[in-house]
Design a protein around this motif. Structure first.
Motif, PDB file in Angstrom:
ATOM      1  N   ALA A   1     -10.304  13.601  14.953  1.00 52.70           N
ATOM      2  CA  ALA A   1     -11.392  12.999  14.170  1.00 52.70           C
ATOM      3  C   ALA A   1     -12.775  13.397  14.686  1.00 52.70           C
ATOM      4  O   ALA A   1     -13.779  13.020  14.101  1.00 52.70           O
ATOM      5  N   GLY A   2     -12.830  14.128  15.791  1.00 55.49           N
ATOM      6  CA  GLY A   2     -14.105  14.588  16.315  1.00 55.49           C
ATOM      7  C   GLY A   2     -14.626  13.831  17.511  1.00 55.49           C
ATOM      8  O   GLY A   2     -15.668  14.170  18.054  1.00 55.49           O
ATOM      9  N   GLY A   3     -13.923  12.787  17.960  1.00 55.31           N
ATOM     10  CA  GLY A   3     -14.340  12.052  19.150  1.00 55.31           C
ATOM     11  C   GLY A   3     -14.096  12.871  20.396  1.00 55.31           C
ATOM     12  O   GLY A   3     -13.225  13.743  20.419  1.00 55.31           O
TER      13      GLY A   3
ATOM     14  N   LEU B   1      -7.719   3.071  20.995  1.00 55.63           N
ATOM     15  CA  LEU B   1      -8.868   3.352  21.839  1.00 55.63           C
ATOM     16  C   LEU B   1     -10.150   3.314  21.028  1.00 55.63           C
ATOM     17  O   LEU B   1     -10.143   3.518  19.814  1.00 55.63           O
ATOM     18  N   LEU B   2     -11.216   3.030  21.722  1.00 57.22           N
ATOM     19  CA  LEU B   2     -12.557   3.043  21.152  1.00 57.22           C
ATOM     20  C   LEU B   2     -13.202   4.338  21.601  1.00 57.22           C
ATOM     21  O   LEU B   2     -13.343   4.589  22.799  1.00 57.22           O
ATOM     22  N   ALA B   3     -13.589   5.176  20.636  1.00 55.96           N
ATOM     23  CA  ALA B   3     -14.202   6.469  20.940  1.00 55.96           C
ATOM     24  C   ALA B   3     -15.699   6.323  21.146  1.00 55.96           C
ATOM     25  O   ALA B   3     -16.305   5.290  20.826  1.00 55.96           O
TER      26      ALA B   3
ATOM     27  N   VAL C   1     -12.234   3.702  16.035  1.00 57.69           N
ATOM     28  CA  VAL C   1     -11.011   3.239  16.690  1.00 57.69           C
ATOM     29  C   VAL C   1      -9.871   4.152  16.247  1.00 57.69           C
ATOM     30  O   VAL C   1      -9.734   4.460  15.062  1.00 57.69           O
ATOM     31  N   HIS C   2      -9.056   4.573  17.215  1.00 59.44           N
ATOM     32  CA  HIS C   2      -7.918   5.457  16.938  1.00 59.44           C
ATOM     33  C   HIS C   2      -6.675   4.869  17.583  1.00 59.44           C
ATOM     34  O   HIS C   2      -6.721   4.425  18.736  1.00 59.44           O
TER      35      HIS C   2
END
Length: 136
Positions: free
Chosen positions: A69-71, A34-36, A41-42
């Motif tokens: 990661a904070g997204g 996914l794009l945060a 990207v995760h």
């Protein structure tokens, strides 16, 4: 309006993690990327368990990585799976995605040959229940 997400990058990330899935029971490996909201990207892959209900889907792993990661928001997501049928998110994962995405968020379904289909989250989960439904 934000720029079109780079689905090539998301496809590559989902394809890279899919073979790492832990699927000794179903042998059905799935990857997701996914794009945060911050542009990061995760990725995640499914992780099965001998006690079947406690396994996790690839989408859940990618979302957990984003949160760690904070997204806080999903701008786009790719789900990568093999076989003749589209590997769309299960119902629970559609709701998981909804928690962090808007109805217009693109959801791409991919296989080894590339992106096979694109939907909006609203097409996969119409009239959804989300954070806005709860009083704050």
């Amino acid at each position: 309006m934000p720029a079109e997400p780079d689905f090539d990058v998301l496809f590559a990330a989902a394809a890279a993690v899919q073979p790492r899935a832990y699927a000794p029971y179903s042998r059905f490996k799935v990857g997701a990327a996914l794009l945060a909201d911050d542009g990061s990207v995760h990725a995640g892959c499914n992780v099965e368990n001998a006690a079947y209900p406690v396994g996790t889907c690839a989408e859940a792993g990618a979302i957990a990585a984003m949160i760690a990661a904070g997204g806080r928001a999903i701008r786009a997501i790719v789900i990568f799976g093999e076989g003749p049928e589209l590997v769309t998110p299960c119902g629970a994962c559609r709701q998981r995605i909804r928690e962090f995405a808007m109805p217009e968020t693109p959801v791409a379904i991919a296989g080894p040959e590339g992106i096979r289909a694109r939907f909006t989250l609203a097409e996969l989960l119409p009239a959804s229940f989300g954070p806005a439904n709860l009083p704050r």
